[in-house]
Structures are given as structure tokens and as C-alpha cells.
Design a protein around this motif. Structure first.
Motif, PDB file in Angstrom:
ATOM      1  N   LEU A 180       0.628  -1.209  -0.173  1.00 49.47           N
ATOM      2  CA  LEU A 180       0.093   0.015   0.104  1.00 49.47           C
ATOM      3  C   LEU A 180       0.790   1.220   0.028  1.00 49.47           C
ATOM      4  N   GLU A 181       2.194   1.317   0.491  1.00 45.00           N
ATOM      5  CA  GLU A 181       2.969   2.129   0.480  1.00 45.00           C
ATOM      6  C   GLU A 181       3.754   2.481  -1.073  1.00 45.00           C
ATOM      7  N   THR A 182       3.283   1.753  -2.061  1.00 45.48           N
ATOM      8  CA  THR A 182       3.624   2.259  -3.428  1.00 45.48           C
ATOM      9  C   THR A 182       3.194   3.578  -3.571  1.00 45.48           C
ATOM     10  N   PRO A 183       4.133   4.393  -3.936  1.00 53.15           N
ATOM     11  CA  PRO A 183       3.866   5.827  -4.309  1.00 53.15           C
ATOM     12  C   PRO A 183       2.539   6.319  -5.084  1.00 53.15           C
ATOM     13  N   ASP A 184       2.533   5.383  -6.262  1.00 54.84           N
ATOM     14  CA  ASP A 184       1.196   5.742  -6.982  1.00 54.84           C
ATOM     15  C   ASP A 184      -0.040   5.594  -6.279  1.00 54.84           C
ATOM     16  N   PHE A 185      -0.101   4.702  -5.253  1.00 52.44           N
ATOM     17  CA  PHE A 185      -1.314   4.575  -4.485  1.00 52.44           C
ATOM     18  C   PHE A 185      -1.300   5.425  -3.135  1.00 52.44           C
ATOM     19  N   TRP A 186      -0.178   5.315  -2.624  1.00 55.59           N
ATOM     20  CA  TRP A 186      -0.034   6.235  -1.282  1.00 55.59           C
ATOM     21  C   TRP A 186      -0.197   7.734  -1.486  1.00 55.59           C
ATOM     22  N   LEU A 187       0.463   8.383  -2.561  1.00 54.75           N
ATOM     23  CA  LEU A 187       0.350   9.825  -2.732  1.00 54.75           C
ATOM     24  C   LEU A 187      -0.561  10.112  -3.583  1.00 54.75           C
ATOM     25  N   ASN A 188      -1.628   9.224  -4.248  1.00 53.47           N
ATOM     26  CA  ASN A 188      -2.512  10.016  -5.163  1.00 53.47           C
ATOM     27  C   ASN A 188      -3.897   9.633  -4.441  1.00 53.47           C
ATOM     28  N   GLY A 189      -4.197   9.726  -3.258  1.00 53.23           N
ATOM     29  CA  GLY A 189      -5.586   9.741  -2.621  1.00 53.23           C
ATOM     30  C   GLY A 189      -5.949   8.519  -1.813  1.00 53.23           C
ATOM     31  N   MET A 190      -5.011   7.414  -2.096  1.00 55.55           N
ATOM     32  CA  MET A 190      -5.097   5.935  -1.753  1.00 55.55           C
ATOM     33  C   MET A 190      -6.674   5.546  -2.213  1.00 55.55           C
ATOM     34  N   ASP A 191      -6.654   5.748  -3.554  1.00 55.37           N
ATOM     35  CA  ASP A 191      -8.097   5.401  -4.049  1.00 55.37           C
ATOM     36  C   ASP A 191      -8.302   3.826  -4.104  1.00 55.37           C
ATOM     37  N   THR A 192      -8.982   3.413  -3.118  1.00 59.27           N
ATOM     38  CA  THR A 192      -9.392   1.866  -2.951  1.00 59.27           C
ATOM     39  C   THR A 192     -10.189   1.357  -4.128  1.00 59.27           C
ATOM     40  N   ASP A 193     -11.235   2.344  -4.555  1.00 55.10           N
ATOM     41  CA  ASP A 193     -11.933   2.010  -5.600  1.00 55.10           C
ATOM     42  C   ASP A 193     -11.043   1.705  -7.018  1.00 55.10           C
ATOM     43  N   LYS A 194     -10.216   2.576  -6.955  1.00 54.33           N
ATOM     44  CA  LYS A 194      -9.465   2.606  -8.062  1.00 54.33           C
ATOM     45  C   LYS A 194      -8.512   1.472  -8.382  1.00 54.33           C
ATOM     46  N   LEU A 195      -7.948   1.065  -7.065  1.00 56.34           N
ATOM     47  CA  LEU A 195      -7.125  -0.061  -7.270  1.00 56.34           C
ATOM     48  C   LEU A 195      -7.853  -1.517  -7.201  1.00 56.34           C
ATOM     49  N   ARG A 196      -9.298  -1.337  -6.996  1.00 59.87           N
ATOM     50  CA  ARG A 196     -10.082  -2.735  -7.105  1.00 59.87           C
ATOM     51  C   ARG A 196     -10.389  -2.854  -8.687  1.00 59.87           C
ATOM     52  N   ARG A 197     -10.459  -1.682  -9.197  1.00 56.94           N
ATOM     53  CA  ARG A 197     -10.776  -1.698 -10.803  1.00 56.94           C
ATOM     54  C   ARG A 197      -9.466  -2.283 -11.524  1.00 56.94           C
ATOM     55  N   ILE A 198      -8.575  -1.888 -10.978  1.00 52.87           N
ATOM     56  CA  ILE A 198      -7.151  -2.119 -11.700  1.00 52.87           C
ATOM     57  C   ILE A 198      -7.000  -3.700 -11.369  1.00 52.87           C
ATOM     58  N   SER A 227      -3.216   3.183  10.120  1.00 53.41           N
ATOM     59  CA  SER A 227      -2.892   2.674   8.995  1.00 53.41           C
ATOM     60  C   SER A 227      -3.021   1.201   8.618  1.00 53.41           C
ATOM     61  N   SER A 228      -3.206   0.526   9.932  1.00 50.82           N
ATOM     62  CA  SER A 228      -3.440  -0.891   9.712  1.00 50.82           C
ATOM     63  C   SER A 228      -5.035  -1.114   9.802  1.00 50.82           C
ATOM     64  N   VAL A 229      -5.668  -0.330  10.182  1.00 51.40           N
ATOM     65  CA  VAL A 229      -7.258  -0.620  10.159  1.00 51.40           C
ATOM     66  C   VAL A 229      -7.594  -0.059   8.691  1.00 51.40           C
ATOM     67  N   LEU A 230      -6.865   0.992   8.318  1.00 55.21           N
ATOM     68  CA  LEU A 230      -7.383   1.392   7.036  1.00 55.21           C
ATOM     69  C   LEU A 230      -6.822   0.328   5.844  1.00 55.21           C
ATOM     70  N   ALA A 231      -5.785  -0.414   6.215  1.00 51.50           N
ATOM     71  CA  ALA A 231      -5.239  -1.390   5.356  1.00 51.50           C
ATOM     72  C   ALA A 231      -6.229  -2.529   5.252  1.00 51.50           C
ATOM     73  N   LEU A 232      -6.746  -3.316   6.508  1.00 48.24           N
ATOM     74  CA  LEU A 232      -7.788  -4.102   6.225  1.00 48.24           C
ATOM     75  C   LEU A 232      -8.928  -3.811   5.737  1.00 48.24           C
ATOM     76  N   LYS A 233      -9.313  -2.558   5.845  1.00 48.16           N
ATOM     77  CA  LYS A 233     -10.521  -2.265   5.115  1.00 48.16           C
ATOM     78  C   LYS A 233     -10.146  -2.219   3.489  1.00 48.16           C
ATOM     79  N   THR A 234      -9.345  -1.692   3.239  1.00 50.60           N
ATOM     80  CA  THR A 234      -8.720  -1.632   1.777  1.00 50.60           C
ATOM     81  C   THR A 234      -8.646  -2.944   1.234  1.00 50.60           C
TER      82      THR A 234
END
Length: 265
Positions: A27-45, A80-87
């Protein structure tokens, strides 16, 4: 982190092209971490690469420590861990790996540090209670302030926390000797659902596994035992003499997959 600097789409595409059947997304990949942590986008990808599903997630750890003496760091680590669980749950990830933390000072961990860990794991337990994603604790490399670096430590924890699973990091284990890697398997095999696979050489960690006698013995052993969980190639690209292109990294992963797969035919 082998593809740390690339966009999420490129990471998934490279994993597919290399022949992977899953991927561990940090999750700390910069493209995810620094661009709003868009979970829906990650799910679509991820959904665009069905051959890689279900995938796994690694919770944020780089600047964090749930056992820190600093209460602000503890708070940020838990959030951060709770957010990661939800993600992970939203994205349909099968597994999420967390780190246990460490004593802030470079001194042996003591009662207060383990009390902080118990508070942390208790929160993770409650937050994951109704989720489908499996939560895995990862064994740490031995350092003077490490928590949960020894097979018996992990074994006791897994007995106490029956809901918890185990991510076995081979490089972390090998840093303390090949015997400990065997001991991790002997004590905890039934709880291993993810393996971070790499080897070590002198002070270098997370080197490619192929051709290493210790890793060959390890893969043969877990294959004979019937292991069918995730095997995550964890390679440090900074160990290579030159900066690698995304194509070169894809080739390296492809070669490693062929090596690992040869033990499971």
C-alpha cells in the motif's frame, strides 16, 4: 517493492506478463499512497487482471511502529493498519500481512513493548472479526530491538491468537541461520498461508532465490508437506549493480517463477 516506482497498472501488468498467478500489493507504493489512496481505483485495476486474483496486500510499515514509545506514532500505525484491513476487504484481497513492530530504542524488547503489541493485535483482531481477509503476522529479522523474530515466539502467538495466520519471510529467518528456517516450518506449517521468498548473502538481504541451496531445500520441504498457499517473490532491486528497467524486472520475475514452479510439479 520490486516495482516500487511504477504506476499500479504497470505493476499488475508486469506481474501478469512475468507469469505470476497473484501479486502482493504494497500500500505504500507511491502511485497509491500519494494519489489519494483510491481503493475503488485499486479494485478496478486488480479486476482487469483476473489471472492475478485473489491478490494479497501488505499493510504500511515503513515509517510506522505500533509498539513505538511515541504515542503519536502508535496512533498513526494503528490507523494505517485499520485502513489497510478495510482496503484489503474492499479489494477482495485474500490475505493481508502486518508487521509486529519493534522497541523504539535499540535495546532488547521488554514487558512494555509486548504490552503495546498486545494492544495493537487486539485492535486488529476486533477490526478484522467480520472480514473475509486473512490477517498474517510476519516474522522479523533478528535485531536487538526486534519482536517476534524467533520460531517459538511466532508459535506462542499463533496459539494465543487462533484467528491469526503466518507470513514466513525466508530472508528474515535465514539471517539467524538455516536451522531457524526449518524450525519455523516444523512449528508453524499449518498456519502459513504466505511466504516471502528470497535469500541472503553476507549483509545483503532479499536476493533472488534461484540457485540457492538453502532455498532449494526449503522449497522441496514445503512441497513435500503439501504447501499450496501464496509464495511471494520479495527481491530488493537495489542489490543489482545497475538500475533495472521494468522489462528487465519482468524477466527476472519470470525466471524466478520457473525456478519455484519446478518444485511443485
Amino acid at each position: 517493492m520490486f516495482f516500487h516506482e511504477f504506476r499500479a497498472e504497470e505493476i499488475f501488468e508486469s506481474a501478469r506478463d512475468a507469469g505470476c498467478t497473484s501479486i502482493e500489493f504494497w500500500l505504500e507504493t507511491p502511485d497509491f499512497w500519494l494519489n489519494g489512496m483510491d481503493t475503488d481505483k485499486l479494485r478496478r485495476i486488480a479486476g482487469n487482471f483476473p489471472v492475478l486474483l485473489p491478490f494479497t496486500i501488505h499493510a504500511p510499515v515503513l515509517d510506522l511502529n505500533p509498539c513505538s514509545v511515541n504515542p503519536f506514532i502508535v496512533e498513526a500505525s494503528i490507523k494505517s493498519s485499520v485502513l489497510a484491513l478495510k482496503t484489503a476487504e474492499i479489494c477482495g484481497a485474500e490475505i493481508i500481512t502486518i508487521h509486529p513492530g519493534r522497541r523504539t530504542a535499540k535495546r532488547p524488547a521488554g514487558r512494555r513493548d509486548y504490552e503495546k503489541f498486545q494492544n495493537y493485535i487486539g485492535i486488529v483482531r476486533e477490526e478484522s472479526r467480520n472480514l473475509k481477509v486473512k490477517v498474517c503476522i510476519e516474522n522479523m529479522e533478528y535485531k536487538v530491538n526486534s519482536l517476534f523474530h524467533h520460531p517459538e515466539m511466532i508459535h506462542r502467538l499463533l496459539k494465543e491468537e487462533e484467528w491469526l495466520y503466518f507470513t514466513l519471510d525466508t530472508a528474515h529467518a535465514l539471517a539467524s541461520g538455516e536451522r531457524l528456517l526449518d524450525r519455523f516450518i516444523d512449528l508453524n506449517f499449518d498456519r502459513i498461508v504466505n511466504i516471502h521468498l528470497s535469500t541472503i548473502e553476507n549483509s545483503r538481504r532479499h536476493l533472488p532465490a534461484s540457485g540457492d541451496a538453502k532455498i532449494s531445500d526449503f522449497l522441496k520441504k514445503i512441497s513435500d508437506l503439501g504447501y499450496d498457499g501464496h509464495i511471494t517473490l520479495e527481491i530488493e532491486d537495489l542489490n543489482f549493480p545497475d538500475k533495472l528497467s521494468i522489462e528487465e524486472k519482468t524477466e527476472i520475475i519470470s525466471s524466478e517463477i520457473k525456478y519455484v514452479s519446478s518444485f511443485f510439479r
